[in-house]
Design a protein around this motif. Structure first.
Motif, PDB file in Angstrom:
ATOM      1  N   PHE A 116       0.863  -1.174   0.000  1.00 17.96           N
ATOM      2  CA  PHE A 116       0.000   0.000   0.000  1.00 17.96           C
ATOM      3  C   PHE A 116       0.901   1.226   0.000  1.00 17.96           C
ATOM      4  CE2 PHE A 116      -2.444  -3.296   2.161  1.00 17.96           C
ATOM      5  CZ  PHE A 116      -3.577  -3.315   1.361  1.00 17.96           C
ATOM      6  N   GLU A 117       0.476   2.256  -0.711  1.00 14.14           N
ATOM      7  CA  GLU A 117       1.316   3.440  -0.853  1.00 14.14           C
ATOM      8  C   GLU A 117       0.442   4.653  -1.137  1.00 14.14           C
ATOM      9  OE1 GLU A 117       4.016   4.583  -4.555  1.00 14.14           O
ATOM     10  OE2 GLU A 117       4.798   2.872  -3.431  1.00 14.14           O
ATOM     11  N   ALA A 118       0.670   5.733  -0.394  1.00 16.80           N
ATOM     12  CA  ALA A 118      -0.101   6.960  -0.590  1.00 16.80           C
ATOM     13  C   ALA A 118       0.357   7.677  -1.864  1.00 16.80           C
ATOM     14  CB  ALA A 118       0.062   7.884   0.608  1.00 16.80           C
ATOM     15  N   HIS A 119      -0.610   8.211  -2.588  1.00 14.59           N
ATOM     16  CA  HIS A 119      -0.353   9.006  -3.794  1.00 14.59           C
ATOM     17  C   HIS A 119      -1.107  10.314  -3.668  1.00 14.59           C
ATOM     18  CE1 HIS A 119       1.603   5.880  -6.244  1.00 14.59           C
ATOM     19  NE2 HIS A 119       0.911   5.076  -5.456  1.00 14.59           N
ATOM     20  N   GLY A 120      -0.581  11.331  -4.247  1.00 12.46           N
ATOM     21  CA  GLY A 120      -1.257  12.623  -4.209  1.00 12.46           C
ATOM     22  C   GLY A 120      -1.000  13.333  -2.904  1.00 12.46           C
ATOM     23  N   ALA A 121      -1.930  14.169  -2.532  1.00 12.05           N
ATOM     24  CA  ALA A 121      -1.812  14.932  -1.295  1.00 12.05           C
ATOM     25  C   ALA A 121      -1.672  13.976  -0.113  1.00 12.05           C
ATOM     26  CB  ALA A 121      -3.025  15.840  -1.117  1.00 12.05           C
TER      27      ALA A 121
END
Length: 144
Positions: A74-79
Protein backbone atom coordinates in the motif's frame (compact mmCIF):
# COMPACT_ATOMS: atom_id res chain seq x y z
CA UNK A 1 -3.20 -61.87 15.63
CA UNK A 2 -2.80 -58.35 14.23
CA UNK A 3 -0.09 -56.87 12.09
CA UNK A 4 2.15 -54.38 13.83
CA UNK A 5 4.09 -51.80 11.85
CA UNK A 6 7.39 -50.56 13.13
CA UNK A 7 7.69 -47.94 10.40
CA UNK A 8 8.21 -44.39 11.60
CA UNK A 9 5.61 -42.52 9.52
CA UNK A 10 7.10 -39.13 10.40
CA UNK A 11 10.43 -40.25 8.95
CA UNK A 12 8.68 -41.71 5.90
CA UNK A 13 6.92 -38.43 5.06
CA UNK A 14 9.82 -36.16 6.08
CA UNK A 15 10.98 -35.64 2.49
CA UNK A 16 7.44 -35.16 1.24
CA UNK A 17 6.68 -32.53 3.88
CA UNK A 18 9.95 -30.72 3.14
CA UNK A 19 9.15 -30.62 -0.57
CA UNK A 20 5.61 -29.40 0.16
CA UNK A 21 7.06 -26.58 2.27
CA UNK A 22 9.40 -25.61 -0.58
CA UNK A 23 6.53 -25.54 -3.09
CA UNK A 24 4.39 -23.48 -0.71
CA UNK A 25 7.18 -20.91 -0.23
CA UNK A 26 7.69 -20.71 -3.99
CA UNK A 27 3.94 -20.13 -4.46
CA UNK A 28 3.99 -17.37 -1.82
CA UNK A 29 6.99 -15.72 -3.48
CA UNK A 30 5.37 -15.92 -6.94
CA UNK A 31 2.13 -14.52 -5.53
CA UNK A 32 3.97 -11.59 -3.96
CA UNK A 33 5.82 -10.77 -7.18
CA UNK A 34 2.63 -11.05 -9.23
CA UNK A 35 0.86 -8.84 -6.68
CA UNK A 36 3.59 -6.19 -6.87
CA UNK A 37 3.42 -6.17 -10.67
CA UNK A 38 -0.37 -6.08 -10.77
CA UNK A 39 -0.61 -3.25 -8.24
CA UNK A 40 2.06 -1.24 -10.09
CA UNK A 41 0.17 -1.67 -13.36
CA UNK A 42 -3.11 -0.59 -11.75
CA UNK A 43 -1.54 2.46 -10.11
CA UNK A 44 0.02 3.54 -13.38
CA UNK A 45 -3.26 3.49 -15.31
CA UNK A 46 -4.18 6.89 -16.68
CA UNK A 47 -7.82 6.17 -17.44
CA UNK A 48 -9.32 8.46 -14.77
CA UNK A 49 -8.52 11.69 -12.96
CA UNK A 50 -7.75 11.14 -9.28
CA UNK A 51 -8.09 14.63 -7.83
CA UNK A 52 -7.66 13.71 -4.18
CA UNK A 53 -5.23 10.82 -4.51
CA UNK A 54 -7.62 8.60 -2.55
CA UNK A 55 -8.52 6.18 -5.33
CA UNK A 56 -4.99 5.52 -6.56
CA UNK A 57 -3.79 5.29 -2.94
CA UNK A 58 -6.46 2.70 -2.22
CA UNK A 59 -5.00 0.29 -4.78
CA UNK A 60 -2.92 -2.37 -3.08
CA UNK A 61 -2.74 -5.96 -1.97
CA UNK A 62 -2.07 -8.29 0.94
CA UNK A 63 -0.87 -11.89 0.97
CA UNK A 64 -1.85 -14.13 3.86
CA UNK A 65 -0.85 -17.71 4.57
CA UNK A 66 -1.62 -19.75 7.63
CA UNK A 67 -3.70 -16.91 9.02
CA UNK A 68 -0.67 -14.58 9.08
CA UNK A 69 0.11 -11.64 6.85
CA UNK A 70 3.15 -12.41 4.71
CA UNK A 71 3.16 -9.26 2.57
CA UNK A 72 1.37 -5.99 1.96
CA UNK A 73 1.70 -3.33 -0.72
CA UNK A 74 0.00 0.00 0.00
CA UNK A 75 1.32 3.44 -0.85
CA UNK A 76 -0.10 6.96 -0.59
CA UNK A 77 -0.35 9.01 -3.79
CA UNK A 78 -1.26 12.62 -4.21
CA UNK A 79 -1.81 14.93 -1.29
CA UNK A 80 -0.42 13.32 1.86
CA UNK A 81 -3.57 13.53 3.97
CA UNK A 82 -5.87 12.34 1.18
CA UNK A 83 -3.58 9.53 0.15
CA UNK A 84 -3.50 8.23 3.71
CA UNK A 85 -7.29 7.92 3.67
CA UNK A 86 -7.09 5.67 0.59
CA UNK A 87 -4.29 3.56 2.07
CA UNK A 88 -6.11 3.08 5.38
CA UNK A 89 -9.41 2.15 3.70
CA UNK A 90 -7.68 -0.31 1.39
CA UNK A 91 -5.58 -1.97 4.09
CA UNK A 92 -8.55 -2.36 6.42
CA UNK A 93 -10.77 -3.85 3.71
CA UNK A 94 -8.09 -6.18 2.28
CA UNK A 95 -7.16 -7.53 5.69
CA UNK A 96 -10.78 -8.20 6.60
CA UNK A 97 -11.31 -10.15 3.37
CA UNK A 98 -8.05 -12.10 3.73
CA UNK A 99 -8.91 -13.19 7.26
CA UNK A 100 -12.08 -14.85 5.93
CA UNK A 101 -9.81 -17.41 4.23
CA UNK A 102 -8.36 -18.74 7.48
CA UNK A 103 -5.23 -20.79 6.95
CA UNK A 104 -5.33 -20.74 3.14
CA UNK A 105 -2.88 -18.95 0.87
CA UNK A 106 -4.66 -15.87 -0.43
CA UNK A 107 -3.85 -12.62 -2.19
CA UNK A 108 -6.41 -9.84 -1.96
CA UNK A 109 -6.09 -7.05 -4.52
CA UNK A 110 -8.21 -4.01 -3.72
CA UNK A 111 -9.21 -0.59 -4.82
CA UNK A 112 -10.42 0.28 -1.35
CA UNK A 113 -12.46 3.41 -1.95
CA UNK A 114 -16.21 2.82 -2.07
CA UNK A 115 -16.52 4.57 -5.41
CA UNK A 116 -13.95 2.43 -7.25
CA UNK A 117 -16.68 0.19 -8.68
CA UNK A 118 -18.61 3.27 -9.80
CA UNK A 119 -15.55 4.61 -11.63
CA UNK A 120 -15.10 1.24 -13.36
CA UNK A 121 -18.81 1.10 -14.25
CA UNK A 122 -18.31 4.37 -16.15
CA UNK A 123 -15.71 2.67 -18.36
CA UNK A 124 -12.57 3.77 -16.51
CA UNK A 125 -10.21 0.93 -15.64
CA UNK A 126 -9.09 1.01 -12.00
CA UNK A 127 -7.90 -2.57 -11.32
CA UNK A 128 -9.79 -4.92 -13.64
CA UNK A 129 -7.39 -4.74 -16.59
CA UNK A 130 -4.21 -5.37 -14.61
CA UNK A 131 -5.95 -8.10 -12.58
CA UNK A 132 -6.63 -10.04 -15.78
CA UNK A 133 -2.85 -10.49 -16.16
CA UNK A 134 -2.26 -11.68 -12.59
CA UNK A 135 -2.46 -15.42 -13.26
CA UNK A 136 -0.03 -15.19 -16.19
CA UNK A 137 2.49 -13.28 -14.06
CA UNK A 138 2.02 -15.71 -11.17
CA UNK A 139 2.53 -18.71 -13.42
CA UNK A 140 5.66 -17.18 -14.98
CA UNK A 141 7.33 -16.69 -11.59
CA UNK A 142 6.07 -19.93 -10.08
CA UNK A 143 7.46 -21.95 -12.98
CA UNK A 144 10.77 -20.08 -13.14
Amino acid sequence: MGIKSETNLDKLFEGVNQRLDEITEKAIEAMIIAGINTVAAARSLNTYTDRTGNLRSSIGCVVYYGGAKRFENFEAHGASESGDIGVNNAREFAESVAKDYGEQLVLVLVAGMDYAAYVESKGFDVVTGPWQNFSDIFEQYFNA
